[in-house]
Design a protein around this motif. Sequence first.
Motif, PDB file in Angstrom:
ATOM      1  N   ALA A 207       0.844  -1.185   0.000  1.00 62.81           N
ATOM      2  CA  ALA A 207       0.000   0.000   0.000  1.00 62.81           C
ATOM      3  C   ALA A 207       0.879   1.234   0.000  1.00 62.81           C
ATOM      4  O   ALA A 207       2.014   1.216   0.486  1.00 62.81           O
ATOM      5  CB  ALA A 207      -0.923  -0.005   1.218  1.00 62.81           C
ATOM      6  N   LEU A 208       0.345   2.326  -0.530  1.00 61.92           N
ATOM      7  CA  LEU A 208       1.065   3.588  -0.613  1.00 61.92           C
ATOM      8  C   LEU A 208       0.720   4.445   0.603  1.00 61.92           C
ATOM      9  O   LEU A 208      -0.458   4.716   0.860  1.00 61.92           O
ATOM     10  CB  LEU A 208       0.676   4.327  -1.895  1.00 61.92           C
ATOM     11  CG  LEU A 208       1.313   5.700  -2.112  1.00 61.92           C
ATOM     12  CD1 LEU A 208       2.809   5.561  -2.356  1.00 61.92           C
ATOM     13  CD2 LEU A 208       0.644   6.414  -3.292  1.00 61.92           C
ATOM     14  N   LEU A 209       1.746   4.867   1.347  1.00 57.04           N
ATOM     15  CA  LEU A 209       1.527   5.721   2.521  1.00 57.04           C
ATOM     16  C   LEU A 209       1.216   7.144   2.052  1.00 57.04           C
ATOM     17  O   LEU A 209       2.016   7.749   1.330  1.00 57.04           O
ATOM     18  CB  LEU A 209       2.761   5.730   3.419  1.00 57.04           C
ATOM     19  CG  LEU A 209       3.300   4.360   3.872  1.00 57.04           C
ATOM     20  CD1 LEU A 209       4.453   4.550   4.847  1.00 57.04           C
ATOM     21  CD2 LEU A 209       2.201   3.525   4.492  1.00 57.04           C
ATOM     22  N   VAL A 210       0.066   7.669   2.464  1.00 54.47           N
ATOM     23  CA  VAL A 210      -0.356   8.980   1.971  1.00 54.47           C
ATOM     24  C   VAL A 210      -0.427  10.048   3.059  1.00 54.47           C
ATOM     25  O   VAL A 210      -0.379  11.243   2.757  1.00 54.47           O
ATOM     26  CB  VAL A 210      -1.717   8.880   1.252  1.00 54.47           C
ATOM     27  CG1 VAL A 210      -1.593   8.031  -0.003  1.00 54.47           C
ATOM     28  CG2 VAL A 210      -2.793   8.303   2.181  1.00 54.47           C
ATOM     29  N   ARG A 211      -0.563   9.660   4.323  1.00 46.21           N
ATOM     30  CA  ARG A 211      -0.570  10.657   5.389  1.00 46.21           C
ATOM     31  C   ARG A 211      -0.226   9.988   6.707  1.00 46.21           C
ATOM     32  O   ARG A 211      -0.189   8.749   6.795  1.00 46.21           O
ATOM     33  CB  ARG A 211      -1.918  11.366   5.484  1.00 46.21           C
ATOM     34  CG  ARG A 211      -3.106  10.498   5.873  1.00 46.21           C
ATOM     35  CD  ARG A 211      -4.412  11.288   5.818  1.00 46.21           C
ATOM     36  NE  ARG A 211      -5.565  10.460   6.143  1.00 46.21           N
ATOM     37  CZ  ARG A 211      -6.074  10.325   7.361  1.00 46.21           C
ATOM     38  NH1 ARG A 211      -5.523  10.988   8.386  1.00 46.21           N
ATOM     39  NH2 ARG A 211      -7.125   9.556   7.577  1.00 46.21           N
ATOM     40  N   ARG A 212       0.006  10.818   7.726  1.00 49.15           N
ATOM     41  CA  ARG A 212       0.401  10.294   9.037  1.00 49.15           C
ATOM     42  C   ARG A 212      -0.282  11.103  10.123  1.00 49.15           C
ATOM     43  O   ARG A 212      -0.419  12.319  10.027  1.00 49.15           O
ATOM     44  CB  ARG A 212       1.916  10.374   9.216  1.00 49.15           C
ATOM     45  CG  ARG A 212       2.420   9.901  10.573  1.00 49.15           C
ATOM     46  CD  ARG A 212       3.941   9.904  10.627  1.00 49.15           C
ATOM     47  NE  ARG A 212       4.487  11.246  10.663  1.00 49.15           N
ATOM     48  CZ  ARG A 212       4.742  11.922  11.789  1.00 49.15           C
ATOM     49  NH1 ARG A 212       4.504  11.378  12.956  1.00 49.15           N
ATOM     50  NH2 ARG A 212       5.248  13.137  11.732  1.00 49.15           N
ATOM     51  N   GLU A 213      -0.729  10.398  11.162  1.00 48.74           N
ATOM     52  CA  GLU A 213      -1.248  11.034  12.370  1.00 48.74           C
ATOM     53  C   GLU A 213      -0.552  10.388  13.556  1.00 48.74           C
ATOM     54  O   GLU A 213      -0.811   9.235  13.878  1.00 48.74           O
ATOM     55  CB  GLU A 213      -2.765  10.871  12.477  1.00 48.74           C
ATOM     56  CG  GLU A 213      -3.553  11.635  11.430  1.00 48.74           C
ATOM     57  CD  GLU A 213      -5.059  11.490  11.605  1.00 48.74           C
ATOM     58  OE1 GLU A 213      -5.478  10.894  12.632  1.00 48.74           O
ATOM     59  OE2 GLU A 213      -5.819  11.963  10.738  1.00 48.74           O
ATOM     60  N   GLY A 214       0.341  11.155  14.196  1.00 44.26           N
ATOM     61  CA  GLY A 214       1.119  10.581  15.291  1.00 44.26           C
ATOM     62  C   GLY A 214       2.019   9.480  14.782  1.00 44.26           C
ATOM     63  O   GLY A 214       2.793   9.672  13.838  1.00 44.26           O
ATOM     64  N   GLN A 215       1.889   8.295  15.368  1.00 41.53           N
ATOM     65  CA  GLN A 215       2.725   7.166  14.976  1.00 41.53           C
ATOM     66  C   GLN A 215       2.050   6.264  13.947  1.00 41.53           C
ATOM     67  O   GLN A 215       2.616   5.249  13.543  1.00 41.53           O
ATOM     68  CB  GLN A 215       3.086   6.330  16.219  1.00 41.53           C
ATOM     69  CG  GLN A 215       3.898   7.084  17.253  1.00 41.53           C
ATOM     70  CD  GLN A 215       5.212   7.580  16.693  1.00 41.53           C
ATOM     71  OE1 GLN A 215       5.939   6.845  16.028  1.00 41.53           O
ATOM     72  NE2 GLN A 215       5.531   8.847  16.947  1.00 41.53           N
ATOM     73  N   VAL A 216       0.833   6.592  13.529  1.00 43.69           N
ATOM     74  CA  VAL A 216       0.086   5.743  12.600  1.00 43.69           C
ATOM     75  C   VAL A 216       0.088   6.370  11.210  1.00 43.69           C
ATOM     76  O   VAL A 216      -0.204   7.557  11.042  1.00 43.69           O
ATOM     77  CB  VAL A 216      -1.366   5.539  13.080  1.00 43.69           C
ATOM     78  CG1 VAL A 216      -2.153   4.712  12.062  1.00 43.69           C
ATOM     79  CG2 VAL A 216      -1.383   4.858  14.442  1.00 43.69           C
ATOM     80  N   PHE A 217       0.414   5.549  10.205  1.00 45.36           N
ATOM     81  CA  PHE A 217       0.362   5.970   8.810  1.00 45.36           C
ATOM     82  C   PHE A 217      -0.944   5.484   8.188  1.00 45.36           C
ATOM     83  O   PHE A 217      -1.465   4.418   8.553  1.00 45.36           O
ATOM     84  CB  PHE A 217       1.542   5.387   8.026  1.00 45.36           C
ATOM     85  CG  PHE A 217       2.850   6.061   8.315  1.00 45.36           C
ATOM     86  CD1 PHE A 217       3.326   7.074   7.489  1.00 45.36           C
ATOM     87  CD2 PHE A 217       3.606   5.692   9.406  1.00 45.36           C
ATOM     88  CE1 PHE A 217       4.529   7.699   7.742  1.00 45.36           C
ATOM     89  CE2 PHE A 217       4.814   6.316   9.678  1.00 45.36           C
ATOM     90  CZ  PHE A 217       5.278   7.321   8.846  1.00 45.36           C
ATOM     91  N   PHE A 218      -1.450   6.257   7.230  1.00 46.60           N
ATOM     92  CA  PHE A 218      -2.648   5.875   6.492  1.00 46.60           C
ATOM     93  C   PHE A 218      -2.254   5.629   5.045  1.00 46.60           C
ATOM     94  O   PHE A 218      -1.488   6.411   4.464  1.00 46.60           O
ATOM     95  CB  PHE A 218      -3.715   6.962   6.616  1.00 46.60           C
ATOM     96  CG  PHE A 218      -4.240   7.094   8.022  1.00 46.60           C
ATOM     97  CD1 PHE A 218      -5.409   6.434   8.410  1.00 46.60           C
ATOM     98  CD2 PHE A 218      -3.554   7.852   8.965  1.00 46.60           C
ATOM     99  CE1 PHE A 218      -5.875   6.546   9.708  1.00 46.60           C
ATOM    100  CE2 PHE A 218      -4.019   7.964  10.264  1.00 46.60           C
ATOM    101  CZ  PHE A 218      -5.181   7.310  10.639  1.00 46.60           C
ATOM    102  N   ALA A 219      -2.783   4.539   4.483  1.00 47.86           N
ATOM    103  CA  ALA A 219      -2.303   4.083   3.179  1.00 47.86           C
ATOM    104  C   ALA A 219      -3.452   3.713   2.261  1.00 47.86           C
ATOM    105  O   ALA A 219      -4.550   3.357   2.708  1.00 47.86           O
ATOM    106  CB  ALA A 219      -1.370   2.881   3.360  1.00 47.86           C
TER     107      ALA A 219
END
Length: 205
Positions: free
Chosen positions: A182-194
């Motif tokens: 999956a492509l990482l598109v954003r981050r919040e704290g220690q969690v990436f969203f993909a």
Amino acid sequence: MLSQMLTPAYLPFAFSFVLMIGIGLIEAIGLGLGQFDLDGDFSGDGDGGMLSWLGLGGELPILIWLTSLLGCFTLAGIALQQGMTAIGGAPLPWLGASGGALVAGAALNTFAANGLARILPGFETTVISTDDLLRQRGTILEGTARRGAPARAKVVDRHGQAHFVMVEPHDDSDAIPSGETALLVRREGQVFFAVPDRPASLRLP
């Protein structure tokens, strides 16, 4: 020597030795399991002369620099106390010995840190920030990543170094199973969203 290290005159150096070993283990774990962002670097435009004198001007990661400093402090302290014992029959009080060892250790660490920076030039280019992992692809290692239930993923940065991060799907309706990229598109704290690497029509419900 071991019994001497437990006496008050040697305790600061025993403590620094134990701390050096602990930081070294943390660094080794970081190299084995991926970058934990524990290694900062000093490359600012402030007092460059002082940073260079301290051995920080070459962007050597701070944990490696600190480990080197603790080692130099320990060696300088033991050498100082051994020398004073040989000359005067007794070591210096711990406070005086710590001050002398700190000055000598810092000077010695200047050469040690600069030498490490030359031996390990890759650190100048491979120390990256967490946000540099955005727009990189990661592989889910175990479980299924869902919104609210992140899964562990492996991401290889542009330098070929592996990082291990927690990933959730960017869209609420997506799920990313183990083994999928999956492509990482954003981050919040220690969690990436993909975003999964597959057509929308094939994404899991």
